[in-house]
Design a protein around this motif. Sequence first.
Motif, PDB file in Angstrom:
ATOM      1  N   CYS A  43       0.816  -1.233   0.000  1.00 57.88           N
ATOM      2  CA  CYS A  43       0.000   0.000   0.000  1.00 57.88           C
ATOM      3  C   CYS A  43       0.836   1.264   0.000  1.00 57.88           C
ATOM      4  O   CYS A  43       0.307   2.345  -0.220  1.00 57.88           O
ATOM      5  CB  CYS A  43      -0.953  -0.005   1.189  1.00 57.88           C
ATOM      6  SG  CYS A  43      -0.111   0.139   2.784  1.00 57.88           S
ATOM      7  N   GLY A  44       2.147   1.153   0.268  1.00 57.32           N
ATOM      8  CA  GLY A  44       2.968   2.354   0.307  1.00 57.32           C
ATOM      9  C   GLY A  44       2.435   3.315   1.351  1.00 57.32           C
ATOM     10  O   GLY A  44       2.130   2.914   2.479  1.00 57.32           O
ATOM     11  N   GLU A  65       1.965  -3.867   3.915  1.00 55.73           N
ATOM     12  CA  GLU A  65       3.185  -3.165   3.503  1.00 55.73           C
ATOM     13  C   GLU A  65       4.374  -3.803   4.226  1.00 55.73           C
ATOM     14  O   GLU A  65       4.328  -4.046   5.422  1.00 55.73           O
ATOM     15  CB  GLU A  65       3.022  -1.673   3.846  1.00 55.73           C
ATOM     16  CG  GLU A  65       4.249  -0.820   3.675  1.00 55.73           C
ATOM     17  CD  GLU A  65       4.905  -0.908   2.305  1.00 55.73           C
ATOM     18  OE1 GLU A  65       4.245  -0.695   1.274  1.00 55.73           O
ATOM     19  OE2 GLU A  65       6.114  -1.235   2.267  1.00 55.73           O
ATOM     20  N   ILE A  66       5.442  -4.023   3.484  1.00 53.84           N
ATOM     21  CA  ILE A  66       6.580  -4.736   4.055  1.00 53.84           C
ATOM     22  C   ILE A  66       7.571  -3.800   4.768  1.00 53.84           C
ATOM     23  O   ILE A  66       8.289  -4.217   5.660  1.00 53.84           O
ATOM     24  CB  ILE A  66       7.295  -5.564   2.955  1.00 53.84           C
ATOM     25  CG1 ILE A  66       8.089  -6.709   3.584  1.00 53.84           C
ATOM     26  CG2 ILE A  66       8.144  -4.703   2.050  1.00 53.84           C
ATOM     27  CD1 ILE A  66       8.480  -7.794   2.606  1.00 53.84           C
ATOM     28  N   THR A  97       3.619  -6.689   6.752  1.00 57.55           N
ATOM     29  CA  THR A  97       3.746  -8.112   6.446  1.00 57.55           C
ATOM     30  C   THR A  97       4.331  -8.289   5.057  1.00 57.55           C
ATOM     31  O   THR A  97       4.387  -7.347   4.267  1.00 57.55           O
ATOM     32  CB  THR A  97       2.371  -8.820   6.536  1.00 57.55           C
ATOM     33  OG1 THR A  97       2.576 -10.225   6.669  1.00 57.55           O
ATOM     34  CG2 THR A  97       1.504  -8.563   5.309  1.00 57.55           C
ATOM     35  N   ASN A  98       4.772  -9.508   4.792  1.00 56.01           N
ATOM     36  CA  ASN A  98       5.204  -9.869   3.451  1.00 56.01           C
ATOM     37  C   ASN A  98       4.025 -10.523   2.745  1.00 56.01           C
ATOM     38  O   ASN A  98       3.715 -11.686   2.968  1.00 56.01           O
ATOM     39  CB  ASN A  98       6.395 -10.830   3.522  1.00 56.01           C
ATOM     40  CG  ASN A  98       6.918 -11.172   2.144  1.00 56.01           C
ATOM     41  OD1 ASN A  98       6.254 -10.927   1.132  1.00 56.01           O
ATOM     42  ND2 ASN A  98       8.100 -11.732   2.097  1.00 56.01           N
ATOM     43  N   SER A  99       3.369  -9.744   1.900  1.00 56.64           N
ATOM     44  CA  SER A  99       2.128 -10.232   1.283  1.00 56.64           C
ATOM     45  C   SER A  99       2.382 -11.395   0.331  1.00 56.64           C
ATOM     46  O   SER A  99       1.467 -12.130  -0.008  1.00 56.64           O
ATOM     47  CB  SER A  99       1.443  -9.095   0.533  1.00 56.64           C
ATOM     48  OG  SER A  99       2.249  -8.743  -0.566  1.00 56.64           O
ATOM     49  N   MET A 100       3.608 -11.565  -0.106  1.00 53.36           N
ATOM     50  CA  MET A 100       3.879 -12.677  -1.018  1.00 53.36           C
ATOM     51  C   MET A 100       3.951 -14.006  -0.270  1.00 53.36           C
ATOM     52  O   MET A 100       3.966 -15.062  -0.873  1.00 53.36           O
ATOM     53  CB  MET A 100       5.159 -12.423  -1.811  1.00 53.36           C
ATOM     54  CG  MET A 100       4.952 -11.320  -2.839  1.00 53.36           C
ATOM     55  SD  MET A 100       6.404 -10.934  -3.801  1.00 53.36           S
ATOM     56  CE  MET A 100       6.582 -12.414  -4.785  1.00 53.36           C
ATOM     57  N   LEU A 118      -1.032  -2.045  -6.918  1.00 50.95           N
ATOM     58  CA  LEU A 118      -0.825  -0.801  -7.655  1.00 50.95           C
ATOM     59  C   LEU A 118       0.631  -0.376  -7.591  1.00 50.95           C
ATOM     60  O   LEU A 118       1.191  -0.203  -6.508  1.00 50.95           O
ATOM     61  CB  LEU A 118      -1.751   0.279  -7.084  1.00 50.95           C
ATOM     62  CG  LEU A 118      -3.240  -0.143  -7.118  1.00 50.95           C
ATOM     63  CD1 LEU A 118      -4.127   0.925  -6.528  1.00 50.95           C
ATOM     64  CD2 LEU A 118      -3.686  -0.519  -8.517  1.00 50.95           C
ATOM     65  N   PHE A 119       1.212  -0.263  -8.757  1.00 50.04           N
ATOM     66  CA  PHE A 119       2.613   0.111  -8.903  1.00 50.04           C
ATOM     67  C   PHE A 119       3.518  -0.769  -8.034  1.00 50.04           C
ATOM     68  O   PHE A 119       4.326  -0.262  -7.260  1.00 50.04           O
ATOM     69  CB  PHE A 119       2.796   1.607  -8.600  1.00 50.04           C
ATOM     70  CG  PHE A 119       1.925   2.469  -9.465  1.00 50.04           C
ATOM     71  CD1 PHE A 119       2.318   2.806 -10.750  1.00 50.04           C
ATOM     72  CD2 PHE A 119       0.679   2.903  -9.016  1.00 50.04           C
ATOM     73  CE1 PHE A 119       1.487   3.569 -11.569  1.00 50.04           C
ATOM     74  CE2 PHE A 119      -0.157   3.669  -9.823  1.00 50.04           C
ATOM     75  CZ  PHE A 119       0.254   4.008 -11.106  1.00 50.04           C
ATOM     76  N   ASP A 121       6.582  -3.249  -7.008  1.00 53.45           N
ATOM     77  CA  ASP A 121       7.993  -3.257  -7.413  1.00 53.45           C
ATOM     78  C   ASP A 121       8.145  -4.250  -8.572  1.00 53.45           C
ATOM     79  O   ASP A 121       7.622  -5.352  -8.516  1.00 53.45           O
ATOM     80  CB  ASP A 121       8.866  -3.662  -6.218  1.00 53.45           C
ATOM     81  CG  ASP A 121       8.666  -2.680  -5.056  1.00 53.45           C
ATOM     82  OD1 ASP A 121       8.427  -1.498  -5.335  1.00 53.45           O
ATOM     83  OD2 ASP A 121       8.749  -3.112  -3.892  1.00 53.45           O
ATOM     84  N   GLU A 197      -0.024   7.513  -4.299  1.00 56.65           N
ATOM     85  CA  GLU A 197       1.139   8.405  -4.356  1.00 56.65           C
ATOM     86  C   GLU A 197       1.958   8.117  -5.619  1.00 56.65           C
ATOM     87  O   GLU A 197       2.455   9.027  -6.286  1.00 56.65           O
ATOM     88  CB  GLU A 197       2.018   8.224  -3.112  1.00 56.65           C
ATOM     89  CG  GLU A 197       1.527   8.971  -1.882  1.00 56.65           C
ATOM     90  CD  GLU A 197       0.321   8.326  -1.200  1.00 56.65           C
ATOM     91  OE1 GLU A 197      -0.049   7.189  -1.559  1.00 56.65           O
ATOM     92  OE2 GLU A 197      -0.259   8.968  -0.291  1.00 56.65           O
ATOM     93  N   GLU A 198       2.081   6.842  -5.943  1.00 55.28           N
ATOM     94  CA  GLU A 198       2.885   6.447  -7.099  1.00 55.28           C
ATOM     95  C   GLU A 198       2.198   6.893  -8.394  1.00 55.28           C
ATOM     96  O   GLU A 198       2.861   7.380  -9.310  1.00 55.28           O
ATOM     97  CB  GLU A 198       3.042   4.925  -7.041  1.00 55.28           C
ATOM     98  CG  GLU A 198       4.320   4.339  -7.533  1.00 55.28           C
ATOM     99  CD  GLU A 198       5.605   5.015  -7.157  1.00 55.28           C
ATOM    100  OE1 GLU A 198       5.814   5.353  -5.965  1.00 55.28           O
ATOM    101  OE2 GLU A 198       6.428   5.217  -8.064  1.00 55.28           O
TER     102      GLU A 198
HETATM  103  N1  SAM Z   1       0.692   1.025  -3.978  1.00 55.45           N
HETATM  104  C1  SAM Z   1       1.388   2.232  -3.560  1.00 55.45           C
HETATM  105  C2  SAM Z   1       1.166   3.340  -4.554  1.00 55.45           C
HETATM  106  O1  SAM Z   1       0.688   3.029  -5.659  1.00 55.45           O
HETATM  107  O2  SAM Z   1       1.453   4.510  -4.246  1.00 55.45           O
HETATM  108  C3  SAM Z   1       2.887   1.975  -3.341  1.00 55.45           C
HETATM  109  C4  SAM Z   1       3.687   1.572  -4.549  1.00 55.45           C
HETATM  110  S1  SAM Z   1       5.413   1.261  -4.146  1.00 55.45           S
HETATM  111  C5  SAM Z   1       6.237   1.485  -5.672  1.00 55.45           C
HETATM  112  C6  SAM Z   1       5.431  -0.505  -3.849  1.00 55.45           C
HETATM  113  C7  SAM Z   1       5.244  -0.842  -2.380  1.00 55.45           C
HETATM  114  O3  SAM Z   1       5.130  -2.255  -2.198  1.00 55.45           O
HETATM  115  C8  SAM Z   1       6.406  -0.392  -1.520  1.00 55.45           C
HETATM  116  O4  SAM Z   1       5.926   0.419  -0.481  1.00 55.45           O
HETATM  117  C9  SAM Z   1       7.009  -1.699  -1.014  1.00 55.45           C
HETATM  118  O5  SAM Z   1       7.592  -1.573   0.262  1.00 55.45           O
HETATM  119  C10 SAM Z   1       5.813  -2.619  -1.016  1.00 55.45           C
HETATM  120  N2  SAM Z   1       6.141  -4.061  -1.091  1.00 55.45           N
HETATM  121  C11 SAM Z   1       7.064  -4.636  -1.900  1.00 55.45           C
HETATM  122  N3  SAM Z   1       7.095  -5.974  -1.706  1.00 55.45           N
HETATM  123  C12 SAM Z   1       6.164  -6.250  -0.752  1.00 55.45           C
HETATM  124  C13 SAM Z   1       5.731  -7.452  -0.119  1.00 55.45           C
HETATM  125  N4  SAM Z   1       6.259  -8.643  -0.441  1.00 55.45           N
HETATM  126  N5  SAM Z   1       4.760  -7.374   0.815  1.00 55.45           N
HETATM  127  C14 SAM Z   1       4.221  -6.172   1.149  1.00 55.45           C
HETATM  128  N6  SAM Z   1       4.592  -5.013   0.576  1.00 55.45           N
HETATM  129  C15 SAM Z   1       5.549  -5.031  -0.363  1.00 55.45           C
END
Ligand code: SAM
Length: 221
Positions: A43-44, A65-66, A97-100, A118-119, A121, A197-198
């Motif tokens: 969720c960033g 969010e990780i 948490t680690n959503s994966m 959304l957006f 990595d 935000e992204e």
């Molecule tokens: N969704 C938000 C937006 O659109 O503004 C944030 C996008 S940001 C580029 C990607 C987010 O995913 C980062 O905050 C990152 O820490 C999170 N993230 C990456 N891998 C993750 C995981 N395995 N579990 C939870 N969050 C994760």
Amino acid sequence: SDSHFPIPLFPSQFDYSQHYPHFFPASSENASNKKIQFADIGCGFGGLLVSLSTLFPDTLMIGMEIRDKVTEYVKERILGLRATNPGQYQNVSVVRTNSMKYIPNYFEKGQLTKMFFLFPDPHFKEKNHRRRVISPHLLDEYAYALAVGGIIYTMTDVEELGEWMKGCLEDHPMFETLTEEELKADPVVKLLSSATEEGQKVARNGGQTFRAVYRRITPSQ
Ligand code: SAM
């Protein structure tokens, strides 16, 4: 590492009263039987959740969010909104948490009606496809957590990742694409880029976005 944050062993162990005290007051027989229905994965900073919260005030939703500091920021943001807008933003929360790895620890079969990616990595490299947050294997898990009729929303500014997410969804027997009319009629679709935000950053820089929105279906025999 994962050992630094507690993970519920199964969904009924998730502490709703801690996240949604307005709906689950401690020591009350009036506790709601509501369950989380929307999950914003990665969720960033929480912009989407904040917008969804007032659009669907009776729906419980959570950001996953990780990153520790980012999760703390979102927590504070929600507490601040609750304090300055009495009675509002009670339906939204965030968990580190680690959503994966842990989606099935949080949600029962068919519990969710919306999931957002959304957006995410991108993990560009070919050998890292299996580390992507949308993959054939993870879609099986998401299909399990989603109710039939539930919607999965994905968006990215990385074209190759957009094609990959769309391809995975298109090929999966438990998802079908929404029609153009359905996309236009869904108020949430507009928020994917305007409330995140992204998405705002991409818009400021005049970048392109790639969207895939699919519905959980019962596979045909
Ligand atoms: N969704 C938000 C937006 O659109 O503004 C944030 C996008 S940001 C580029 C990607 C987010 O995913 C980062 O905050 C990152 O820490 C999170 N993230 C990456 N891998 C993750 C995981 N395995 N579990 C939870 N969050 C994760």
